[in-house]
Design a protein around this motif. Structure first.
Motif, PDB file in Angstrom:
ATOM      1  N   PHE A   1      17.962 -36.844 -10.659  1.00 69.16           N
ATOM      2  CA  PHE A   1      17.252 -36.458 -11.878  1.00 69.16           C
ATOM      3  C   PHE A   1      16.166 -35.430 -11.583  1.00 69.16           C
ATOM      4  CE2 PHE A   1      18.721 -40.702 -13.576  1.00 69.16           C
ATOM      5  CZ  PHE A   1      19.517 -40.165 -14.578  1.00 69.16           C
ATOM      6  N   GLY A   2      15.453 -35.609 -10.473  1.00 69.71           N
ATOM      7  CA  GLY A   2      14.418 -34.648 -10.113  1.00 69.71           C
ATOM      8  C   GLY A   2      14.998 -33.263  -9.898  1.00 69.71           C
ATOM      9  N   SER A   3      16.149 -33.191  -9.256  1.00 74.59           N
ATOM     10  CA  SER A   3      16.807 -31.905  -9.019  1.00 74.59           C
ATOM     11  C   SER A   3      17.253 -31.265 -10.334  1.00 74.59           C
ATOM     12  CB  SER A   3      18.014 -32.100  -8.099  1.00 74.59           C
ATOM     13  OG  SER A   3      17.615 -32.632  -6.861  1.00 74.59           O
ATOM     14  N   ALA A   4      17.802 -32.069 -11.239  1.00 70.54           N
ATOM     15  CA  ALA A   4      18.221 -31.547 -12.549  1.00 70.54           C
ATOM     16  C   ALA A   4      17.029 -30.989 -13.319  1.00 70.54           C
ATOM     17  CB  ALA A   4      18.913 -32.647 -13.353  1.00 70.54           C
ATOM     18  N   LYS A   5      15.892 -31.665 -13.209  1.00 74.24           N
ATOM     19  CA  LYS A   5      14.681 -31.180 -13.881  1.00 74.24           C
ATOM     20  C   LYS A   5      14.220 -29.858 -13.268  1.00 74.24           C
ATOM     21  CE  LYS A   5      12.208 -33.879 -16.239  1.00 74.24           C
ATOM     22  NZ  LYS A   5      11.986 -33.982 -17.707  1.00 74.24           N
ATOM     23  N   MET A   6      14.348 -29.716 -11.959  1.00 73.46           N
ATOM     24  CA  MET A   6      13.975 -28.464 -11.297  1.00 73.46           C
ATOM     25  C   MET A   6      14.867 -27.310 -11.761  1.00 73.46           C
ATOM     26  SD  MET A   6      13.356 -29.832  -7.413  1.00 73.46           S
ATOM     27  CE  MET A   6      13.179 -28.176  -6.713  1.00 73.46           C
ATOM     28  N   ILE A   7      16.167 -27.554 -11.799  1.00 71.07           N
ATOM     29  CA  ILE A   7      17.118 -26.510 -12.188  1.00 71.07           C
ATOM     30  C   ILE A   7      16.837 -26.012 -13.592  1.00 71.07           C
ATOM     31  CG2 ILE A   7      19.562 -26.082 -12.724  1.00 71.07           C
ATOM     32  CD1 ILE A   7      20.200 -28.048 -10.357  1.00 71.07           C
ATOM     33  N   ARG A   8      16.603 -26.925 -14.496  1.00 68.55           N
ATOM     34  CA  ARG A   8      16.400 -26.517 -15.886  1.00 68.55           C
ATOM     35  C   ARG A   8      15.096 -25.734 -16.073  1.00 68.55           C
ATOM     36  NH1 ARG A   8      12.915 -27.964 -20.405  1.00 68.55           N
ATOM     37  NH2 ARG A   8      12.011 -30.003 -20.056  1.00 68.55           N
ATOM     38  N   ARG A   9      14.118 -25.960 -15.188  1.00 71.85           N
ATOM     39  CA  ARG A   9      12.853 -25.233 -15.283  1.00 71.85           C
ATOM     40  C   ARG A   9      12.954 -23.807 -14.744  1.00 71.85           C
ATOM     41  NH1 ARG A   9       9.203 -27.515 -18.821  1.00 71.85           N
ATOM     42  NH2 ARG A   9       8.854 -29.725 -18.363  1.00 71.85           N
TER      43      ARG A   9
ATOM     44  N   ALA B   1      11.254 -36.861 -12.283  1.00 79.43           N
ATOM     45  CA  ALA B   1      10.479 -35.827 -12.976  1.00 79.43           C
ATOM     46  C   ALA B   1       9.179 -35.543 -12.236  1.00 79.43           C
ATOM     47  CB  ALA B   1      10.189 -36.266 -14.403  1.00 79.43           C
ATOM     48  N   PHE B   2       8.499 -36.607 -11.803  1.00 80.61           N
ATOM     49  CA  PHE B   2       7.238 -36.434 -11.089  1.00 80.61           C
ATOM     50  C   PHE B   2       7.462 -35.745  -9.743  1.00 80.61           C
ATOM     51  CE2 PHE B   2       3.944 -38.318  -8.200  1.00 80.61           C
ATOM     52  CZ  PHE B   2       2.881 -37.556  -8.679  1.00 80.61           C
ATOM     53  N   LEU B   3       8.401 -36.260  -8.956  1.00 82.37           N
ATOM     54  CA  LEU B   3       8.652 -35.687  -7.637  1.00 82.37           C
ATOM     55  C   LEU B   3       9.204 -34.259  -7.747  1.00 82.37           C
ATOM     56  CD1 LEU B   3      10.224 -38.727  -5.730  1.00 82.37           C
ATOM     57  CD2 LEU B   3       7.831 -37.996  -5.796  1.00 82.37           C
ATOM     58  N   GLY B   4      10.109 -34.027  -8.693  1.00 80.97           N
ATOM     59  CA  GLY B   4      10.703 -32.706  -8.861  1.00 80.97           C
ATOM     60  C   GLY B   4       9.671 -31.656  -9.214  1.00 80.97           C
TER      61      GLY B   4
ATOM     62  N   ARG C   1       8.048 -13.956  -7.699  1.00 81.17           N
ATOM     63  CA  ARG C   1       8.332 -15.170  -8.479  1.00 81.17           C
ATOM     64  C   ARG C   1       9.791 -15.571  -8.300  1.00 81.17           C
ATOM     65  NH1 ARG C   1       8.872 -13.643 -13.937  1.00 81.17           N
ATOM     66  NH2 ARG C   1       6.759 -12.826 -13.693  1.00 81.17           N
ATOM     67  N   ALA C   2      10.684 -14.601  -8.395  1.00 76.62           N
ATOM     68  CA  ALA C   2      12.119 -14.879  -8.256  1.00 76.62           C
ATOM     69  C   ALA C   2      12.443 -15.432  -6.873  1.00 76.62           C
ATOM     70  CB  ALA C   2      12.923 -13.603  -8.519  1.00 76.62           C
ATOM     71  N   GLU C   3      11.754 -14.946  -5.861  1.00 79.45           N
ATOM     72  CA  GLU C   3      11.963 -15.438  -4.503  1.00 79.45           C
ATOM     73  C   GLU C   3      11.594 -16.923  -4.411  1.00 79.45           C
ATOM     74  OE1 GLU C   3       9.633 -14.556  -0.441  1.00 79.45           O
ATOM     75  OE2 GLU C   3      10.511 -12.764  -1.343  1.00 79.45           O
ATOM     76  N   CYS C   4      10.459 -17.280  -5.014  1.00 75.29           N
ATOM     77  CA  CYS C   4      10.030 -18.686  -5.032  1.00 75.29           C
ATOM     78  C   CYS C   4      11.013 -19.535  -5.840  1.00 75.29           C
ATOM     79  CB  CYS C   4       8.632 -18.810  -5.638  1.00 75.29           C
ATOM     80  SG  CYS C   4       7.321 -17.976  -4.718  1.00 75.29           S
ATOM     81  N   GLU C   5      11.447 -19.003  -6.977  1.00 71.72           N
ATOM     82  CA  GLU C   5      12.369 -19.740  -7.849  1.00 71.72           C
ATOM     83  C   GLU C   5      13.726 -19.927  -7.184  1.00 71.72           C
ATOM     84  OE1 GLU C   5      10.816 -18.540 -12.325  1.00 71.72           O
ATOM     85  OE2 GLU C   5      12.018 -17.091 -11.205  1.00 71.72           O
ATOM     86  N   ARG C   6      14.182 -18.911  -6.479  1.00 66.13           N
ATOM     87  CA  ARG C   6      15.487 -19.022  -5.815  1.00 66.13           C
ATOM     88  C   ARG C   6      15.461 -20.112  -4.741  1.00 66.13           C
ATOM     89  NH1 ARG C   6      16.216 -14.077  -4.646  1.00 66.13           N
ATOM     90  NH2 ARG C   6      17.608 -13.616  -6.402  1.00 66.13           N
ATOM     91  N   ALA C   7      14.386 -20.181  -3.994  1.00 63.64           N
ATOM     92  CA  ALA C   7      14.262 -21.229  -2.974  1.00 63.64           C
ATOM     93  C   ALA C   7      14.298 -22.611  -3.623  1.00 63.64           C
ATOM     94  CB  ALA C   7      12.964 -21.043  -2.186  1.00 63.64           C
ATOM     95  N   ALA C   8      13.551 -22.771  -4.724  1.00 65.16           N
ATOM     96  CA  ALA C   8      13.529 -24.053  -5.436  1.00 65.16           C
ATOM     97  C   ALA C   8      14.895 -24.392  -6.010  1.00 65.16           C
ATOM     98  CB  ALA C   8      12.479 -24.013  -6.544  1.00 65.16           C
ATOM     99  N   LEU C   9      15.563 -23.382  -6.565  1.00 62.04           N
ATOM    100  CA  LEU C   9      16.871 -23.588  -7.185  1.00 62.04           C
ATOM    101  C   LEU C   9      17.911 -23.994  -6.144  1.00 62.04           C
ATOM    102  CD1 LEU C   9      18.477 -23.367  -9.846  1.00 62.04           C
ATOM    103  CD2 LEU C   9      18.901 -20.965  -9.290  1.00 62.04           C
ATOM    104  N   ASN C  10      17.924 -23.311  -5.016  1.00 62.34           N
ATOM    105  CA  ASN C  10      18.892 -23.645  -3.968  1.00 62.34           C
ATOM    106  C   ASN C  10      18.625 -25.029  -3.384  1.00 62.34           C
ATOM    107  OD1 ASN C  10      20.271 -21.229  -4.228  1.00 62.34           O
ATOM    108  ND2 ASN C  10      19.057 -20.177  -2.680  1.00 62.34           N
ATOM    109  N   CYS C  11      17.357 -25.362  -3.219  1.00 61.74           N
ATOM    110  CA  CYS C  11      16.990 -26.711  -2.761  1.00 61.74           C
ATOM    111  C   CYS C  11      17.503 -27.758  -3.731  1.00 61.74           C
ATOM    112  CB  CYS C  11      15.472 -26.810  -2.622  1.00 61.74           C
ATOM    113  SG  CYS C  11      14.846 -28.490  -2.373  1.00 61.74           S
ATOM    114  N   ALA C  12      17.265 -27.525  -5.031  1.00 63.20           N
ATOM    115  CA  ALA C  12      17.635 -28.507  -6.059  1.00 63.20           C
ATOM    116  C   ALA C  12      19.144 -28.685  -6.155  1.00 63.20           C
ATOM    117  CB  ALA C  12      17.065 -28.075  -7.404  1.00 63.20           C
ATOM    118  N   LYS C  13      19.887 -27.604  -6.092  1.00 66.51           N
ATOM    119  CA  LYS C  13      21.351 -27.700  -6.189  1.00 66.51           C
ATOM    120  C   LYS C  13      21.920 -28.527  -5.031  1.00 66.51           C
ATOM    121  CE  LYS C  13      22.445 -23.308  -6.474  1.00 66.51           C
ATOM    122  NZ  LYS C  13      23.323 -22.128  -6.608  1.00 66.51           N
ATOM    123  N   MET C  14      21.466 -28.249  -3.834  1.00 65.42           N
ATOM    124  CA  MET C  14      21.948 -28.987  -2.662  1.00 65.42           C
ATOM    125  C   MET C  14      21.511 -30.444  -2.705  1.00 65.42           C
ATOM    126  SD  MET C  14      23.746 -26.990  -0.658  1.00 65.42           S
ATOM    127  CE  MET C  14      23.608 -27.673   0.990  1.00 65.42           C
TER     128      MET C  14
END
Length: 425
Positions: free
Chosen positions: A361-369, A273-276, A388-401
């Motif tokens: 867990f950190g990745s799951a927390k990122m995805i849900r946010r 949670a902290f790292l994510g 905002r969507a551009e930033c979120e998409r980068a975070a989402l793709n990082c988290a999924k992988m």
């Protein structure tokens, strides 16, 4: 509300709170007693999703009063929520405060019938860490302080340190925090992967991205494994919601607050949670950059903090293990792990598994946010929706992988490279 009233519960407003404090010596004493109670100033500051939070000041002192309501505040009484979360918050604060008093505010008073806690006022210039990250403030001791907090609270409540009898008694106590755990199960491990009325995202920009999450079978299988671990593994007394909104900071002080989700669960959920949330802060920086500050130097500081947080945590956790290896810990009995080489191998295996748990867990927390119910101000405060969507998409793709490939990473430095690979400046 009739049932609530029968149990002696009533929500306090500013007037009734003053009367309550005057009748409660453990609170009144921190405001100067009778002499200080004539000039009380009260401010409601609860900007969270669940509770009322008051700063109460007199000429002689200040305290925080926190009261849990029988519903989710950000939704209303259509979403009931147990008030017993206040008991688990106070209990977790007291236990974590015993183990790491440097980074945990003191609890002065707890009233279970009223679901009310009085605690230390964390004075200015402390601010919520998330706000500082949005503003681009560096906190040079953050990694040291948070690694200290996580190492001590997780090690000393685990079976590496405790015997089975004591551990299971504590697990049984916190098992009753089931409603808060079920809320986590729903919003972190379930809703983002199905159609849910609670989900939201930056539409229409992320419509396809949200759909891709719901249709990613490999991701769902990995999330199921994490959900099972969250439900089944009573590894240590975790904070349960250790994001950057649950930490107050100055450049030389770090205080962890709001552990109402506290229970005996997997250590990696707190670390992740902290790292994510730091990773989310990293990806948000492009949306906060302007001509005066491109945020590039600050992004490097965030990455350095992520790296140092894990490396320092790992070092401190293993140091505690070595210091107490002859103790009562049930998991690694000294007459079995009786050579330094064997113990070192056991520690390496344990920490590798914990590292992978934390990444998952950190990745799951990122995805849900990004595609779930409750988002983060780091990203939400970016006014330009397409940016905002551009930033979120980068975070989402990082988290999924990262979630799907977490076992391929051997060091936090490799994770840092992975994060950077999705960043389009």
């Amino acid at each position: 509300m009739a049932a609530e009233a029968e149990q002696g519960f009533r929500p306090l407003d500013e007037a009734s709170l003053v009367a309550y404090i005057k009748a409660t010596p453990a609170l009144a004493s921190h405001l100067g007693g009778a002499a200080g109670l004539g000039s009380i100033e009260i401010k409601e500051v609860g900007d969270g999703n669940l509770n009322f939070v008051y700063i109460v000041k007199s000429t002689s002192g200040a305290i925080i009063i926190k009261q849990a309501l029988p519903y989710v505040r950000c939704v209303g009484d259509s979403w009931p929520m147990t008030r017993e979360r206040a008991y688990f918050e106070a209990s977790t604060l007291r236990e974590h405060g015993r183990l790491c008093p440097e980074h945990t505010p003191e609890v002065y008073h707890f009233d279970r019938a009223m679901s009310l806690m009085g605690m230390r006022y964390i004075e200015p210039p402390h601010i919520i860490l998330r706000k500082g990250l949005i503003a681009g403030v560096e906190y040079p001791l953050l990694a040291d302080h948070m690694s200290d907090y996580m190492a001590k609270t997780l090690f000393f409540t685990s079976l590496i340190y405790n015997n089975t009898t004591d551990h299971k008694q504590r697990v049984a106590q916190y098992c009753a925090n089931v409603e808060m755990c079920r809320l986590t199960e729903q919003v972190v491990f379930s809703d983002p992967y199905r159609v849910s009325k609670f989900n939201r995202w930056t539409s229409p920009y992320l419509d396809k991205d949200a759909e891709a999450v719901r249709e990613d079978d490999e991701l769902k299988l990995e999330v199921a494994e994490l959900k099972s671990m969250f439900i089944e593994r009573a590894q240590a007394l975790i904070h349960g919601d250790l994001h950057t909104g649950s930490i107050m900071v100055t450049p030389d002080s770090t205080q962890v607050i709001d552990p109402e989700f506290g229970f005996y669960g997997p250590m990696g959920f707190d670390i992740g949670a902290f790292l994510g949330n730091l990773i989310l802060a990293y990806y948000s920086q492009n949306g906060h950059a302007d001509q005066a500050n491109d945020r590039k130097a600050y992004k490097k500081w965030i990455l350095k903090t992520i790296e140092e947080s894990w490396n320092l945590f790992q070092k401190k956790f293993v140091e505690l293990w070595n210091k107490h290896k002859e103790g009562n810990g049930e998991a690694y009995l000294p007459d079995i792990y009786n050579s330094s080489d064997l113990l070192s191998l056991a520690q390496k295996k344990y920490m590798t598994n914990l590292f992978h748990d934390s990444l998952g867990f950190g990745s799951a927390k990122m995805i849900r946010r990004i595609v779930g119910i409750a988002h983060v101000e780091d990203l939400e405060s970016i006014k330009d929706a397409s940016k905002r969507a551009e930033c979120e998409r980068a975070a989402l793709n990082c988290a999924k992988m990262l979630l799907k490939g977490r076992r391929q990473f051997e060091t936090i430095e490799q994770v840092i490279e992975h994060i950077q690979s999705f960043d389009r400046e």
